[in-house]
Design an enzyme around this catalytic site. Sequence first.
Site, PDB file in Angstrom:
ATOM      1  N   HIS A 143      -2.787  -7.438  -7.169  1.00 19.59           N
ATOM      2  CA  HIS A 143      -2.594  -6.411  -6.141  1.00 19.59           C
ATOM      3  C   HIS A 143      -2.175  -7.114  -4.856  1.00 19.59           C
ATOM      4  CE1 HIS A 143      -3.231  -2.433  -4.243  1.00 19.59           C
ATOM      5  NE2 HIS A 143      -3.443  -3.176  -3.160  1.00 19.59           N
ATOM      6  N   CYS A 144      -1.018  -6.730  -4.326  1.00 20.59           N
ATOM      7  CA  CYS A 144      -0.475  -7.386  -3.136  1.00 20.59           C
ATOM      8  C   CYS A 144      -0.605  -6.449  -1.936  1.00 20.59           C
ATOM      9  CB  CYS A 144       0.992  -7.753  -3.348  1.00 20.59           C
ATOM     10  SG  CYS A 144       1.754  -8.532  -1.907  1.00 20.59           S
ATOM     11  N   PRO A 145      -1.421  -6.801  -0.941  1.00 19.83           N
ATOM     12  CA  PRO A 145      -1.562  -5.927   0.234  1.00 19.83           C
ATOM     13  C   PRO A 145      -0.287  -5.830   1.052  1.00 19.83           C
ATOM     14  CG  PRO A 145      -2.689  -8.021   0.580  1.00 19.83           C
ATOM     15  CD  PRO A 145      -2.284  -7.994  -0.858  1.00 19.83           C
ATOM     16  N   ASN A 148       1.298  -3.099  -0.415  1.00 23.31           N
ATOM     17  CA  ASN A 148       0.346  -2.001  -0.612  1.00 23.31           C
ATOM     18  C   ASN A 148       0.449  -1.414  -2.014  1.00 23.31           C
ATOM     19  OD1 ASN A 148      -1.699  -0.183   0.169  1.00 23.31           O
ATOM     20  ND2 ASN A 148      -0.211   1.389   0.713  1.00 23.31           N
ATOM     21  N   ASN A 149       0.462  -2.283  -3.003  1.00 22.91           N
ATOM     22  CA  ASN A 149       0.577  -1.804  -4.377  1.00 22.91           C
ATOM     23  C   ASN A 149       0.257  -2.942  -5.327  1.00 22.91           C
ATOM     24  OD1 ASN A 149       1.029  -0.049  -6.473  1.00 22.91           O
ATOM     25  ND2 ASN A 149       3.241   0.088  -6.190  1.00 22.91           N
TER      26      ASN A 149
END
Length: 244
Positions: A143-145, A148-149
Amino acid sequence: MEYEYLVHRREADVHNRCCGGWVWCIRDICGIICAILTWLLILYAEFVVMYVMLLPSPYPIYSTVNSLIFQTFAFLAFASHLRTMFTDPGAVPKGNATKEMIQQMGFREGQVIFKCPKCCSIKPERAHHCSVCQRCIRKMDHHCPWVNNCVGENNQKYFVLFTFYIAVISVHALFLSVNQFVICIRHEWKECTYYSPPATVVFLLFLIFEALLFAIFTAVMLGTQMQAIWNDETVCIDEMEVKC
């Protein structure tokens, strides 16, 4: 294959969706802030490259060529970021681990299947549960902030393109910044920029720091993604699973 039913099954699942269920979106305040910060950093690079370095440049061919290159890759980076952010990464339908659904999927008697106890879904092979998205994601990498996904089966190609384009414009910005110092010193800071020497130095130093940071970060991330794709694997670690 039984799990293909999960991929193609269309149902009224509006979790993590907006615009009437047509667009995938994660309502995570940290991710939203990071995504907006990413856009602002790209816009800052646009401002410095165009209005501090290229437009005031005394060399029109140099300015035109570099403007076209930078604008093209900046647009592609922004578009790839949006596609990564608003594309369903491969979410498994929530709450499909019911006896009726299992029977409809045609599992053989005694066959071992895995159920996620957090979102009550049947987990396909290499699917992982994301605590932020609150969903199981097929071939989830992480999950990559910043986007945002989750990065998963359906949007990994956009994420790879995003990291590639950011790395390209970061290296390009580093080259332009160093060259701008040379041009300004050669012209004794006259006709090389619209701004005063102190302001120009501050703009360039911050851009160099930003470009160097993101060039290293995205290059490492791009290499990691390419290695994972080449080896057909994901780096995410399985969370707790329950056999049915």
